[in-house]
Design an enzyme around this catalytic site. Structure first.
Site, PDB file in Angstrom:
ATOM      1  N   SER A 145       1.164  10.711   9.463  1.00  0.00           N
ATOM      2  CA  SER A 145       0.392  10.297   8.297  1.00  0.00           C
ATOM      3  C   SER A 145      -0.446  11.469   7.774  1.00  0.00           C
ATOM      4  O   SER A 145       0.119  12.499   7.405  1.00  0.00           O
ATOM      5  CB  SER A 145      -0.465   9.091   8.673  1.00  0.00           C
ATOM      6  OG  SER A 145      -0.924   8.414   7.540  1.00  0.00           O
ATOM      7  N   ASP A 299       8.148   1.970   6.182  1.00  0.00           N
ATOM      8  CA  ASP A 299       6.843   2.497   5.771  1.00  0.00           C
ATOM      9  C   ASP A 299       6.644   2.307   4.263  1.00  0.00           C
ATOM     10  O   ASP A 299       7.456   2.773   3.468  1.00  0.00           O
ATOM     11  CB  ASP A 299       6.786   3.992   6.137  1.00  0.00           C
ATOM     12  CG  ASP A 299       5.395   4.581   6.020  1.00  0.00           C
ATOM     13  OD1 ASP A 299       4.533   3.995   5.332  1.00  0.00           O
ATOM     14  OD2 ASP A 299       5.166   5.643   6.619  1.00  0.00           O
ATOM     15  N   HIS A 328       4.214   1.570   8.411  1.00  0.00           N
ATOM     16  CA  HIS A 328       3.404   2.763   8.642  1.00  0.00           C
ATOM     17  C   HIS A 328       2.625   2.688   9.948  1.00  0.00           C
ATOM     18  O   HIS A 328       2.554   3.670  10.695  1.00  0.00           O
ATOM     19  CB  HIS A 328       2.445   2.989   7.473  1.00  0.00           C
ATOM     20  CG  HIS A 328       1.783   4.323   7.518  1.00  0.00           C
ATOM     21  ND1 HIS A 328       2.481   5.505   7.338  1.00  0.00           N
ATOM     22  CD2 HIS A 328       0.504   4.696   7.755  1.00  0.00           C
ATOM     23  CE1 HIS A 328       1.648   6.533   7.452  1.00  0.00           C
ATOM     24  NE2 HIS A 328       0.443   6.072   7.703  1.00  0.00           N
TER      25      HIS A 328
END
Lengths: 354, 354
Positions: A145, A299, A328
């Site tokens: 991320s 995601d 995610h």
């Protein structure tokens, strides 16, 4: 004036060391007078100082999840083979952050904290690795991320120092949809009167705002299939409401609002093309590291179709899609099937001669 | 006490008639003493009274978008052939709603408005069509989003009356993710102190809350590709921020907060299986209408993978996926390529002998 927040402590984050790299000039202007980075290490640096792996941290996260889930003798990130350095990002709450800016940093506490960019973190990390550990080359940079944003930035900015890079669930150039997701995380916090322009006495003053911020993650942090298949049952909750109230909300409401805002602002603007006058292909084209981009299939924030076109601009790279219905937040390594995939990809990447 | 809101007027919604169906007992208990439905008609009912099409309305929407975009001599919904009746849902702001509950409905104004279900709307619509127009059979029921929820409900509840049904971008049983999306629409509004438990003097008192509600739509109403491809440029905006401030926010901030809350609560609980003790297959299995389910490929709210498994439980049905990068709000018929697809599917459905 800095404030107390018991969450950002050894009690909750185990062993880490605060290492000062001195003053850090920031890309947006301004300075962090005494930039301290929280660093957790695993394994031993060899004499050649060439067995190091860097782990970068994601929004709201620290080295803790990496230590607990990703690192160990049974994983690709094996401390018996590598010297693994996890560095928490600026604004993470452990490293220098709005809420803990005291002493030499008192002038930038709370609402006065300057804007920080991904590039600032990467420069700070590079300085720390070089000056503190004498590390000039990394076998691998890996992060998820926002940690992936830092990973991409490392590969573009310091091509000679990064042999391999594995950005998980993250892009080299942030997308507009991601920008909006972060924007409404920010709005959730800032719309709480208790936030008070960043000058609150305790994160508890911003409880409702932090909760609203958590709800953005309920909307997009997981896939719709996660909710439909009631995957939260595997985490011992009886209803989606109980999961939100018992996991997502407490996770975020213990955190510092300004620290999250600092990270969100940085996340919104992650873009390696800043190194090449806006030319993304030029930026990614200069990467010499072997790159495995590892997006997660479900995601919503950084879907494979956003990651892959960027990966394809990197000369020596592959896109390897991780299957995880969580989406995610699969990054939390909840699914039994998640880490074996990560380990396989990282293992193959680390086994590649470069 | 009801309040004024100039948005819900002929000035903004053109011609429509308010038709009372009398008292409506509600599934959740309570009564709307004088249930008035806003009805717009197009074309003429033939003598046999068998050329009628019913259009149902979506969250925040009315007959207006159908009149302006979907209905006309060049469309499948052709007033020269059909008597088209568009009925605005309870809580839409035009039909009986929290903000306009006056006269006989004064006792249920504003915060006292009872919970309304999709089934209540469908029963109210059936009564209106039967008692006011003498319509006992519909060539087609069609609606998008919450209008699709009503369309599914019609087909399940009144199988003898619905010859064909075309739910666009909507499910027969709401998904948990959709429930959360609606929940955070509600939170956006209710977290505004100006909402005041539903007792405000003007929608302008809830401006910030309505804006936050609009931002949920920015997050999930459009696809991430919509933002990445900057499709908003086709709507003559210069930036995504200008689009949000110039389109999404004004669209919602003119509306009534309680009316939106009424609709959102209803949306959250759309479920045809309520007719069959929770057995979704039994509910959908009793549909006799020819059904074309028309999900939009990039829809985050009601993606094809949520719609198709439900459609497959309907005996005489097809799933026809509409391609539209806008995602759910493609329903606004912005893309040139959207309506030709809808017209083709509705045209083929209407041409089917049943």
């Amino acid at each position: 004036m800095s404030i107390e927040n018991p969450y950002y402590s050894h009690e909750f984050h185990g062993d880490y060391e605060l290492i000062s790299i001195g003053a850090l000039e920031l890309e947006e202007g301004g300075t962090i007078p005494d930039c301290r980075l929280a660093v957790a290490t695993f394994g031993r640096l060899n004499e050649a100082r060439d067995n190091a792996i860097l782990i970068t941290s994601w929004y709201s996260g620290t080295h803790q999840i990496w230590r607990d889930a990703y690192i160990g003798p049974e994983h690709a990130l094996d401390p018996a083979k590598y010297f693994i350095v996890a560095i928490d990002q600026i604004g993470s709450g452990l490293s220098t952050s709005p809420h803990n800016a005291d002493g030499a940093n008192a002038s930038i506490a709370m609402s006065k904290f300057p804007h920080v960019r991904i590039g600032d973190d990467v420069r700070a990390q590079e300085r720390l690795l070089r000056e503190h550990f004498g590390i000039e080359r990394l076998q691998l940079v890996v992060g998820g991320s926002m940690g992936a944003q830092q990973t991409w930035e490392w590969a573009v900015r310091f091509p000679d120092k990064v042999l391999r890079a594995a950005p998980i669930a993250g892009t080299a150039q942030n997308t507009p949809h991601d920008y909006l997701i972060a924007e409404y995380c920010r709005e959730g916090i800032m719309s709480d009167p208790g936030w008070n322009g960043g000058e609150y006495a305790s994160n508890e003053d911003v409880f409702e705002g932090l909760k609203r911020q958590a709800h953005v993650w309920a909307l997009v942090g997981f896939s719709s299939e996660f909710w439909k298949q009631e995957v939260w049952r595997a985490l011992d909750f009886d209803s989606k409401e109980a999961f939100i109230e018992g996991f997502l909300e407490p996770y975020f409401t213990t955190m510092d609002p300004n620290d999250l805002l600092c990270q969100a602002w940085k996340w919104q603007r992650g873009d390696v093309a800043r190194n090449t006058d806006g030319d993304l292909a030029a930026a990614l084209g200069r990467i010499t590291a072997k790159v495995f981009a590892l997006p997660i299939d479900e995601d919503v924030l950084f879907p494979p179709r956003d990651v892959q076109p960027q990966q394809e601009l990197v000369p020596d790279s592959e896109c390897r899609v991780i299957q995880d219905v969580l989406g995610h937040l699969g990054l939390f390594a909840v699914a039994d099937t998640y880490l074996p995939q990560v380990d396989r990809h990282l293992g193959e990447l680390l086994a590649t001669e470069v």
